[in-house]
Design an enzyme around this catalytic site. Sequence first.
Site, PDB file in Angstrom:
ATOM      1  N   LYS A 117     -33.069  38.805 -96.471  1.00 16.44           N
ATOM      2  CA  LYS A 117     -33.774  39.289 -95.280  1.00 16.44           C
ATOM      3  C   LYS A 117     -33.246  38.580 -94.038  1.00 16.44           C
ATOM      4  O   LYS A 117     -33.239  37.349 -93.979  1.00 16.44           O
ATOM      5  CB  LYS A 117     -35.272  39.006 -95.410  1.00 16.44           C
TER       6      LYS A 117
ATOM      7  N   CYS B 151     -63.490  46.860 -64.897  1.00 11.16           N
ATOM      8  CA  CYS B 151     -62.159  47.439 -64.762  1.00 11.16           C
ATOM      9  C   CYS B 151     -61.450  46.794 -63.573  1.00 11.16           C
ATOM     10  O   CYS B 151     -61.986  46.761 -62.468  1.00 11.16           O
ATOM     11  CB  CYS B 151     -62.271  48.943 -64.539  1.00 11.16           C
TER      12      CYS B 151
ATOM     13  N   GLU C 171     -25.108  46.094 -99.626  1.00 15.41           N
ATOM     14  CA  GLU C 171     -25.416  47.322 -98.875  1.00 15.41           C
ATOM     15  C   GLU C 171     -26.498  47.007 -97.861  1.00 15.41           C
ATOM     16  O   GLU C 171     -27.251  46.068 -98.035  1.00 15.41           O
ATOM     17  CB  GLU C 171     -26.048  48.410 -99.763  1.00 15.41           C
TER      18      GLU C 171
END
Length: 681
Positions: free
Chosen positions: A319, A413, A114
């Site tokens: 997995k 910045c 599943e």
Amino acid sequence: MIAAQFKARHSALVEEIRRHDHAYYVQARPTVSDRHYDQLYRELIDLEVTHPELVTPDSPSQRVGGAPLTAFKNVRHAIPMMSLDNTYSEQEVWAFVIRVQKLVPDEPLEWTVEPKVDGVAVSLRYEDGVFVQGATRGDGTFGDEITANLRTIRGLPLRLRGALEDSVIELRGEVYFPTKAFEAFNEEREAAGEERFANPRNATAGSLKQLDSKLVAQRPLAVVLYGVGEVRLPKAAVPMPDRQVGLLDWLNELGCPTPEKLWRCLSADEIIAAIEELDLLRRSFNYETDGAVVKLNAIRLRDRIGVTSKAPRWAMAYKYAPEQAATRLRDITIQVGRTGKLTPVAELEPVFLSGSTVSRATLHNEDELRRKDIRIGDTVLIEKAGEVIPAVVRVVLEKRCGDEREFVFPKQCPECGTPVQRDQTADGDGVDWRCMNPDCPAQIRGRLEHWCHRGAMDIEGGGEALVVQLVRAGLVRDVSELYRLRLGDVAALERMGSKSAQNFMDGVEASRKQDLWRLIFGLGILHVGVGVAKALCRAFPNLDEIAKAGAAQLKSVPDIGDVIAQSVENWFADSKNRELIERLRQAGLNFDSSLYRPREVGGTFGGKTFVLTGTLPTLSREAATARIEGLGGKVSSSVSKKTDFVLAGDEAGSKLEKAQKLGLRIIDETEFLRLCEASAT
Ligand code: IVH
């Protein structure tokens, strides 16, 4: 109607709504129109309002969420919730099959494969067929009791199908955030100044952890069930199937959603083939899968094979490796967001990965860059974390040649040159650097785009392309300046036809009259999303009252907690923001709660009950209801002697007839609006 008739009608409604929910959420095959469904639902709510004794725990009305909790209770699982051993290769699948066969050498074995649903594991307890308790896995023995949150999940049956008196049935499965809804949800969060969730599983876990189930009810969570815990069925009942294949059918018959597909296999080879088939299919599912679960089909044999301390010996998880690709990191750039946050972004040599071309990936923050020692020019391995957002996993060190350059995180910045500051939290430094200059062009652009966004002031054409130009040309520095723009200025911008300039100007013009909740959301106050903005409008008559309120008063508003209240208070305490509000006032924007507004206790419609029926010429149901409630009235969905007004539009049906029979006051929209107007003067 007499009491017994109300009860019978209630049961009939519960049953019918349950059937429609099942068709819609479990089978994905709706059987009725939304409109008809809404009518049934309204009738049910109405019946429960007038007859609260009819409310049962399995009534669909119980899905909207209840009062917030202060903490979750701990519950012990009747049967522990175990995890699975993981395997990553074909050899390990072979070894697993051989290992189990050795434990039961005389039995021919059958297996099932599943999808392994990547959500949050839950246990659901049903007594006499009614959902009574739901819990997370926790440590496997004790979990959090999250019944109220789980009730809000539409696909989760509140009552199982079939005659189940004297039974206890505990179901096990996975709650997930549908992948199709995830991206839009994240965008909305971002627009509200909230963190994005990294993947659907985190969004699920974050949602189920909410103490306020009303908030959970607003998220489109779903559930899939694949197993059982404690099961006690009465002797006379049909026994539970003793194979996984039959078990999933049985779960379906009980009305539960089960995994998308199931394979039955007789050998390790067949298991491996099924795992490969699933890998090709799984991306089309509406939940994420991180593997395949292989289980022994015969439930009877599982006890003989037993468990280890944490996982059963009769099952395992295979997995899948997340898809990865190697590519060159051309550059690292810095993105400055609406709130001034600096995010490093990987500019990549474009590469194809899990169905799309990736050329950028977030590097999250400076710490992450250092931890992974990522340098410009490196070959990096990227993967789609949770299949959605591309992320840089690591540097391919073997490919380093010495020409790579370390990235120096800017101290200023990159947009405006202002020194940046590290966020401070209660425990010291936060992870983000922020530009603290509110006049930073990047922040101005971000705020303007947010203001124009469909979910906020809804100004067409106010997307990135135009906003960049408006700011660059110095035409707009804050949202109030949008209202001083002239058509000629906009039309003169690059790649701007006169038609699109006109559309944009029309949108700006129309936005002056937008509902107040849109304006509040548009201001981009930290933590103030659409829901909070509407809650504020329901609690205060206008923006000035909200601005004056202060955290203590704000906290008393439903849906508003400490953090939000403080954030709103801080925003309005800032003189720059107050000046902005004044400029918006001068520009003639609507500051009054209109669609959502406080109930006027003893207002014109105080204590009066309305029933709406048919289609009104101009007002939507939502708008009419909001007006009635705003003036202190109540809207009910069924007509009774207690109804004061029946507001009837086109194609009004049985409710109108009944109102006529009872001799109630029937009004049309014109008269309704007159009554509303009268109250305004
Ligand atoms: S059966 C006794 N079936 O994966 C073990 N688990 O990594 C019961 N999971 O804890 C688990 N899909 O939360 C099973 N089809 C599936 C599953 C599944 C997802 C989860 C489950 C489990 C975890 C183990």
